[in-house]
Motif scaffolding. Structure first.
Motif, short mmCIF file in Angstrom:
data_model
loop_
_atom_site.label_atom_id
_atom_site.label_comp_id
_atom_site.label_asym_id
_atom_site.label_seq_id
_atom_site.Cartn_x
_atom_site.Cartn_y
_atom_site.Cartn_z
N LEU A 41 0.92 -1.22 0.03
CA LEU A 41 -0.07 0.13 -0.03
C LEU A 41 0.85 1.20 0.09
O LEU A 41 1.82 1.36 0.66
CB LEU A 41 -0.79 0.09 1.15
CG LEU A 41 -2.06 -1.09 1.13
CD1 LEU A 41 -2.95 -0.71 2.71
CD2 LEU A 41 -2.85 -0.90 0.03
N SER A 42 0.32 2.38 -0.65
CA SER A 42 0.99 3.51 -0.88
C SER A 42 0.26 4.21 0.55
O SER A 42 -0.29 5.11 0.30
CB SER A 42 0.75 4.40 -2.22
OG SER A 42 1.26 3.71 -2.87
N ALA A 43 1.07 4.07 1.66
CA ALA A 43 0.31 4.64 2.76
C ALA A 43 1.37 4.70 3.87
O ALA A 43 2.51 4.03 3.75
CB ALA A 43 -0.85 3.89 3.52
N THR A 44 1.19 5.48 5.06
CA THR A 44 2.28 5.22 6.19
C THR A 44 2.15 4.25 7.15
O THR A 44 3.00 3.64 7.76
CB THR A 44 2.17 6.74 6.74
OG1 THR A 44 0.88 6.80 7.26
CG2 THR A 44 2.47 7.80 6.21
N GLU A 45 0.59 3.67 7.21
CA GLU A 45 0.42 2.66 8.20
C GLU A 45 -0.64 1.89 7.87
O GLU A 45 -1.87 2.41 7.06
CB GLU A 45 0.67 3.10 9.63
CG GLU A 45 -0.58 4.25 10.15
CD GLU A 45 -0.53 4.41 11.30
OE1 GLU A 45 0.12 3.75 12.23
OE2 GLU A 45 -1.09 5.42 11.59
N ASP A 46 -0.60 0.70 8.01
CA ASP A 46 -1.97 0.10 8.07
C ASP A 46 -1.76 -1.41 8.79
O ASP A 46 -0.93 -2.05 8.93
CB ASP A 46 -2.09 -0.59 6.27
CG ASP A 46 -3.63 -1.38 6.13
OD1 ASP A 46 -4.22 -0.52 5.75
OD2 ASP A 46 -3.47 -2.36 6.39
N HIS A 47 -2.99 -1.79 9.24
CA HIS A 47 -3.15 -2.84 10.42
C HIS A 47 -3.08 -4.03 9.80
O HIS A 47 -2.50 -5.20 10.48
CB HIS A 47 -4.10 -2.58 11.33
CG HIS A 47 -4.20 -1.48 12.34
ND1 HIS A 47 -3.19 -1.26 13.16
CD2 HIS A 47 -5.04 -0.23 12.18
CE1 HIS A 47 -3.39 -0.16 13.74
NE2 HIS A 47 -4.57 0.44 13.12
N PHE A 48 -3.39 -4.35 8.48
CA PHE A 48 -3.37 -5.61 7.88
C PHE A 48 -2.48 -5.78 6.49
O PHE A 48 -2.28 -7.18 6.46
CB PHE A 48 -5.01 -5.83 7.41
CG PHE A 48 -5.91 -5.51 8.39
CD1 PHE A 48 -5.99 -6.55 9.51
CD2 PHE A 48 -6.75 -4.36 8.69
CE1 PHE A 48 -6.94 -6.36 10.49
CE2 PHE A 48 -7.65 -4.28 9.68
CZ PHE A 48 -7.80 -5.14 10.46
N THR A 49 -2.12 -4.82 5.91
CA THR A 49 -1.23 -4.91 4.95
C THR A 49 0.02 -4.01 4.97
O THR A 49 0.14 -3.14 5.52
CB THR A 49 -2.22 -4.42 3.48
OG1 THR A 49 -3.56 -5.14 3.62
CG2 THR A 49 -1.39 -4.47 2.27
N GLU A 50 0.92 -4.78 4.45
CA GLU A 50 2.34 -3.93 4.41
C GLU A 50 2.31 -2.61 3.58
O GLU A 50 1.65 -2.65 2.56
CB GLU A 50 3.29 -5.06 3.66
CG GLU A 50 4.67 -4.61 3.46
CD GLU A 50 5.91 -5.38 2.98
OE1 GLU A 50 6.88 -5.66 3.71
OE2 GLU A 50 5.46 -6.24 2.12
N THR A 51 2.95 -1.72 3.91
CA THR A 51 3.19 -0.30 3.46
C THR A 51 4.38 -0.13 2.69
O THR A 51 5.29 -0.73 3.15
CB THR A 51 2.52 0.72 4.06
OG1 THR A 51 3.59 0.80 5.41
CG2 THR A 51 1.21 0.54 5.02
N VAL A 52 4.54 0.82 2.01
CA VAL A 52 5.82 1.46 1.64
C VAL A 52 6.70 1.90 2.69
O VAL A 52 8.01 1.66 2.37
CB VAL A 52 5.70 2.29 0.34
CG1 VAL A 52 4.92 1.97 -0.68
CG2 VAL A 52 4.93 3.65 0.96
N ILE A 53 6.19 2.29 3.63
CA ILE A 53 6.97 2.64 4.96
C ILE A 53 7.74 1.35 5.56
O ILE A 53 8.76 1.58 5.83
CB ILE A 53 6.22 3.33 5.62
CG1 ILE A 53 5.68 4.73 5.27
CG2 ILE A 53 7.02 3.86 7.18
CD1 ILE A 53 6.61 5.86 4.57
N ASP A 54 7.12 0.50 5.65
CA ASP A 54 7.80 -0.80 6.12
C ASP A 54 8.82 -1.33 5.44
O ASP A 54 9.66 -2.28 5.90
CB ASP A 54 6.63 -2.02 6.08
CG ASP A 54 5.43 -1.71 7.05
OD1 ASP A 54 5.68 -1.06 8.08
OD2 ASP A 54 4.26 -2.01 6.55
#
Length: 243
Positions: free
Chosen positions: A78-91
């Motif tokens: 995901l192009s996001a800073t955080e998500d509880h279920f899916t890996e994001t670019v910040i990870d």
């Protein structure tokens, strides 16, 4: 936080990823931090990060306020800073970069890969994303169905999306036409799922999508999906010109 202003030493070191303020206070007590050749005595001492020389454990602190990263975003992230279920670019970032709290400039769909800019420069990001700027973005796509010159003409005029919105004129380049076509498309706006919806408007389906460029900033093709690097000085100049 400008590097030309006097700031607390612990604030500067925390910003640069050397630890929490509590940890930095301990480092100073252990005489692991010097400022202009003298041991720092107080974590709250005022220094000018771009003028004063700060050394931690023999490492010279090279202060910078902003960070600019180019990522070849992989599919499924995901192009996001955080998500509880899916890996994001910040990870995907190393701690030395994550500590700057960068965020993606705009979004690429979860199943889309390619050029993604990450920064903590909020003003630059805001200007790059401004609808008034019409920053061109070029994509490579594989299309289910035969893409024709008529499609090129339709895209050049603008097509109506499923919500009735008429897109700005776009440049469609046919690389290979067949049951599965390959194209490059340059658009000048960033509506939700825009490339996919434009092809749906002409009765075709995007089966693979990759962003190649934003303005004159080109994806570094040596970056594998999921890899990233800091922008060069020249590239930072390019993105500032886009604003």
């Amino acid at each position: 936080m400008s590097g030309k202003e006097r700031q607390r030493l612990d604030k500067i070191l925390a910003h640069m990823g050397f630890g929490t303020r509590k940890q930095i206070k301990k480092m100073i007590k252990e005489k692991r931090v010097t400022v202009n050749g003298a041991y720092a005595k107080d974590s709250g001492m005022q220094v000018t990060p771009t003028l004063d020389q700060i050394i931690v454990d023999d490492e010279v602190v090279k202060y910078r306020e902003f960070i600019y990263l180019m990522m070849n975003k992989p599919q499924g992230v995901l192009s996001a800073t955080e998500d509880h279920f899916t890996e994001t670019v910040i990870d995907l970032l190393e701690p030395m970069h994550a500590v700057f709290d960068p965020f993606p400039v705009g979004r690429l769909d979860k199943d889309t890969e390619g050029l993604l800019l990450l920064t903590n420069d909020g003003q630059l990001a805001h200007q790059l994303l401004s609808p008034k700027k019409h920053v061109p973005k070029t994509y490579f796509a594989m299309i289910q169905g035969v893409v024709t010159e008529e499609d090129q003409k339709a895209f050049h005029k603008g097509v109506y999306l499923d919500d009735g919105y008429l897109t700005l004129p776009a440049e469609l380049k046919i690389l290979q036409s067949g049951h599965q076509s390959e194209i490059e498309l340059t658009i000048y706006e960033g509506k939700f799922h825009q490339v996919k919806r434009m092809f749906e408007a002409i009765g075709k389906k995007v089966i693979f999508l990759k962003r190649l460029s934003m303005g004159s900033l080109l994806l570094d093709e040596t970056l594998e999906p999921g890899e990233y690097r800091e922008l060069t000085e020249e590239e930072i100049g390019i993105i500032h010109l886009l604003t």
